[in-house]
Scaffold this active site. Structure first.
Site, PDB file in Angstrom:
ATOM      1  N   ASP A  16      48.659  39.315  46.458  1.00  0.00           N
ATOM      2  CA  ASP A  16      47.295  38.848  46.219  1.00  0.00           C
ATOM      3  C   ASP A  16      47.325  37.739  45.173  1.00  0.00           C
ATOM      4  O   ASP A  16      48.288  37.616  44.414  1.00  0.00           O
ATOM      5  CB  ASP A  16      46.376  39.990  45.769  1.00  0.00           C
ATOM      6  CG  ASP A  16      46.784  40.632  44.453  1.00  0.00           C
ATOM      7  OD1 ASP A  16      48.000  40.852  44.238  1.00  0.00           O
ATOM      8  OD2 ASP A  16      45.893  40.918  43.634  1.00  0.00           O
TER       9      ASP A  16
ATOM     10  N   GLU B 273      47.378  43.477  42.406  1.00  0.00           N
ATOM     11  CA  GLU B 273      47.913  43.266  41.055  1.00  0.00           C
ATOM     12  C   GLU B 273      46.981  42.402  40.211  1.00  0.00           C
ATOM     13  O   GLU B 273      46.796  42.654  39.021  1.00  0.00           O
ATOM     14  CB  GLU B 273      49.304  42.620  41.134  1.00  0.00           C
ATOM     15  CG  GLU B 273      50.026  42.545  39.798  1.00  0.00           C
ATOM     16  CD  GLU B 273      49.733  41.293  38.974  1.00  0.00           C
ATOM     17  OE1 GLU B 273      50.092  41.271  37.786  1.00  0.00           O
ATOM     18  OE2 GLU B 273      49.138  40.328  39.514  1.00  0.00           O
TER      19      GLU B 273
END
Length: 192
Positions: free
Chosen positions: A73, A129
């Protein structure tokens, strides 16, 4: 490792925009990561969906020894490619997520593909994350307890090796007391 193949893999990852806030974009990027990983590692990942988020894990051998940890991400909003397109100029790749941490994922797959055996290796790539790993934290902690070492292949400035990571914590602190002017009436206050 073949530079041309690495650049092609990085292009595929960077052009699969994956802002943490857009689950469909992150899922589409997970498919790209899974395809690249399967091509280089010879097996498909285990796809784990936790609270709507997809995380990927490859495990090799009966006893894990080393975990390679990463995330796919990014902080870049969907549509950033229009303003910050993928490019390679003078051997420098740019685009949303190149530095954090799509290049590290490409390096991870290519490095593992060069090993004679992957026995004892676990690869765990999460999709949250950048927002504090709320759905993958328990998974990461559980897997980390089973190995001797965890390596995160996130880029560092000037090609350095990161040997530590900073983190964040959020606290709510309730303090009770009674305010008073410390110089004029300290006896009226109650120090919290």
């Amino acid at each position: 490792m073949d530079k041309k193949s690495m650049v092609a893999d990085l292009a595929a990852l960077v052009t699969a925009e994956s802002p943490s806030s857009d689950l469909s974009a992150v899922d589409a990027c997970a498919d790209v990561v899974a395809d690249i990983g399967e091509r280089h590692l010879g097996s498909a990942p285990e796809r784990m969906r936790i609270d709507g988020r997809q995380h990927l894990r490859w495990s090799f051998g009966a006893e894990p020894k080393v975990m390679l940890l990463g995330h796919f991400d990014t902080v870049w909003p969907l549509g950033t490619l229009a303003e910050l397109p993928w490019s390679v100029t003078d051997n420098i790749a740019t685009g949303p997520g190149v530095f954090d941490m799509k290049a590290g994922i490409v390096q991870l797959f290519h490095a593992l593909a060069s090993l004679p055996s992957l026995d004892g290796v676990v690869v765990l790539l999460n999709s949250d994350e950048e927002i504090g790993s709320p759905t993958s934290r328990a998974l990461i902690e559980e897997q980390a307890r089973q190995v001797d070492a965890v390596l995160v292949l996130e880029a560092a400035a000037d090609g350095a090796v990161k040997t530590a990571r900073k983190g964040m914590s959020l606290y709510c602190v309730d303090i009770e007391g009674r305010a008073a002017h410390a110089g004029l009436e300290p006896e009226r206050g109650v120090n919290a």
